[in-house]
Scaffold this motif. Sequence first.
Motif, PDB file in Angstrom:
ATOM      1  N   ASP A 134       1.328  -2.308  -4.676  1.00  0.00           N
ATOM      2  CA  ASP A 134       0.235  -1.340  -4.675  1.00  0.00           C
ATOM      3  C   ASP A 134      -0.725  -1.625  -5.829  1.00  0.00           C
ATOM      4  O   ASP A 134      -0.332  -2.226  -6.833  1.00  0.00           O
ATOM      5  CB  ASP A 134       0.800   0.082  -4.805  1.00  0.00           C
ATOM      6  CG  ASP A 134      -0.240   1.151  -4.568  1.00  0.00           C
ATOM      7  OD1 ASP A 134      -0.569   1.413  -3.390  1.00  0.00           O
ATOM      8  OD2 ASP A 134      -0.755   1.706  -5.562  1.00  0.00           O
ATOM      9  N   ARG A 135      -1.962  -1.171  -5.658  1.00  0.00           N
ATOM     10  CA  ARG A 135      -2.978  -1.367  -6.704  1.00  0.00           C
ATOM     11  C   ARG A 135      -2.625  -0.627  -7.998  1.00  0.00           C
ATOM     12  O   ARG A 135      -3.114  -0.978  -9.055  1.00  0.00           O
ATOM     13  CB  ARG A 135      -4.342  -0.909  -6.199  1.00  0.00           C
ATOM     14  CG  ARG A 135      -4.945  -1.850  -5.188  1.00  0.00           C
ATOM     15  CD  ARG A 135      -6.374  -1.430  -4.795  1.00  0.00           C
ATOM     16  NE  ARG A 135      -6.990  -2.449  -3.988  1.00  0.00           N
ATOM     17  CZ  ARG A 135      -6.912  -2.513  -2.671  1.00  0.00           C
ATOM     18  NH1 ARG A 135      -6.234  -1.595  -2.010  1.00  0.00           N
ATOM     19  NH2 ARG A 135      -7.517  -3.477  -2.009  1.00  0.00           N
ATOM     20  N   LEU A 168      -2.241   0.161   4.249  1.00  0.00           N
ATOM     21  CA  LEU A 168      -3.411   0.378   3.403  1.00  0.00           C
ATOM     22  C   LEU A 168      -4.333   1.423   4.025  1.00  0.00           C
ATOM     23  O   LEU A 168      -4.428   1.516   5.253  1.00  0.00           O
ATOM     24  CB  LEU A 168      -4.162  -0.937   3.202  1.00  0.00           C
ATOM     25  CG  LEU A 168      -3.362  -2.032   2.486  1.00  0.00           C
ATOM     26  CD1 LEU A 168      -4.076  -3.369   2.586  1.00  0.00           C
ATOM     27  CD2 LEU A 168      -3.130  -1.658   1.032  1.00  0.00           C
ATOM     28  N   VAL A 171       2.760   4.474  -8.770  1.00  0.00           N
ATOM     29  CA  VAL A 171       3.850   4.493  -7.794  1.00  0.00           C
ATOM     30  C   VAL A 171       5.146   4.892  -8.478  1.00  0.00           C
ATOM     31  O   VAL A 171       5.891   5.750  -7.994  1.00  0.00           O
ATOM     32  CB  VAL A 171       4.003   3.121  -7.098  1.00  0.00           C
ATOM     33  CG1 VAL A 171       5.285   3.062  -6.280  1.00  0.00           C
ATOM     34  CG2 VAL A 171       2.796   2.819  -6.225  1.00  0.00           C
ATOM     35  N   GLY A 217       0.831  -1.197   0.000  1.00  0.00           N
ATOM     36  CA  GLY A 217       0.000   0.000   0.000  1.00  0.00           C
ATOM     37  C   GLY A 217       0.863   1.242   0.000  1.00  0.00           C
ATOM     38  O   GLY A 217       1.632   1.467   0.920  1.00  0.00           O
ATOM     39  N   PHE A 218       0.770   2.047  -1.051  1.00  0.00           N
ATOM     40  CA  PHE A 218       1.577   3.259  -1.152  1.00  0.00           C
ATOM     41  C   PHE A 218       0.706   4.484  -0.904  1.00  0.00           C
ATOM     42  O   PHE A 218       0.736   5.470  -1.624  1.00  0.00           O
ATOM     43  CB  PHE A 218       2.259   3.311  -2.519  1.00  0.00           C
ATOM     44  CG  PHE A 218       3.561   4.071  -2.520  1.00  0.00           C
ATOM     45  CD1 PHE A 218       4.612   3.674  -1.722  1.00  0.00           C
ATOM     46  CD2 PHE A 218       3.725   5.178  -3.324  1.00  0.00           C
ATOM     47  CE1 PHE A 218       5.814   4.357  -1.716  1.00  0.00           C
ATOM     48  CE2 PHE A 218       4.925   5.876  -3.342  1.00  0.00           C
ATOM     49  CZ  PHE A 218       5.961   5.464  -2.532  1.00  0.00           C
ATOM     50  N   SER A 219      -0.100   4.384   0.172  1.00  0.00           N
ATOM     51  CA  SER A 219      -0.890   5.513   0.640  1.00  0.00           C
ATOM     52  C   SER A 219       0.074   6.584   1.135  1.00  0.00           C
ATOM     53  O   SER A 219       1.297   6.406   1.072  1.00  0.00           O
ATOM     54  CB  SER A 219      -1.786   5.040   1.789  1.00  0.00           C
ATOM     55  OG  SER A 219      -0.968   4.559   2.859  1.00  0.00           O
TER      56      SER A 219
END
Length: 194
Positions: A103-104, A159, A109, A73-75
Amino acid sequence: ATSNGARPQIAAHLRDAALRRTVDDNLYAAKVEPRPRLVGTASLAARDAVAAVRPYDLAYWRGQDRLHAVVIGFSTLGHDCFEELVLAGIAGELDKPRITIVDRDPLGVRKRLDRDMPEIDMSADIGIAAFDPLTLTAEDGPLVAASAIAPITLLVVALDDAEAALSVMNSLARMQEGEGHAIASVLVLTEGQP
């Protein structure tokens, strides 16, 4: 200065890390004094969490050549954890760290790293893979692929959605206990944590 000679302290909350860096650079260039301390809650949480697990020490005491962290997760929080992990990985005498980002939006990214941190590849080897909860822990999934490159030191689940983070945490536990893959410490952080 105040009557006792102390300089006032100014802190400003800026959520966006790139904006924080730009504003800080501009304040430095303009020689603004006292210079405000620019922070984001995610950056503070990431710094504290990464410092608490001591990833460099984990790699060292596990006999690994380098820190290999996987950030799922690259939130905003994931990005800030990534930055802290790079800093933790370049400390000491281990080889250049490896950070794998799952990541999605892997293309997003890459674009974000190229835009915000164009020279990051000089400090760390970066891998980027697509996140799919159904294949994350599969034999041909990104975690098994990452561990084939180098033993994983730390898994960071960052996430935005706490329910998704819990689901990933359960999948990781099954993978580690049942299949013996991706044996590493796990750090779970969500944006909504106090």
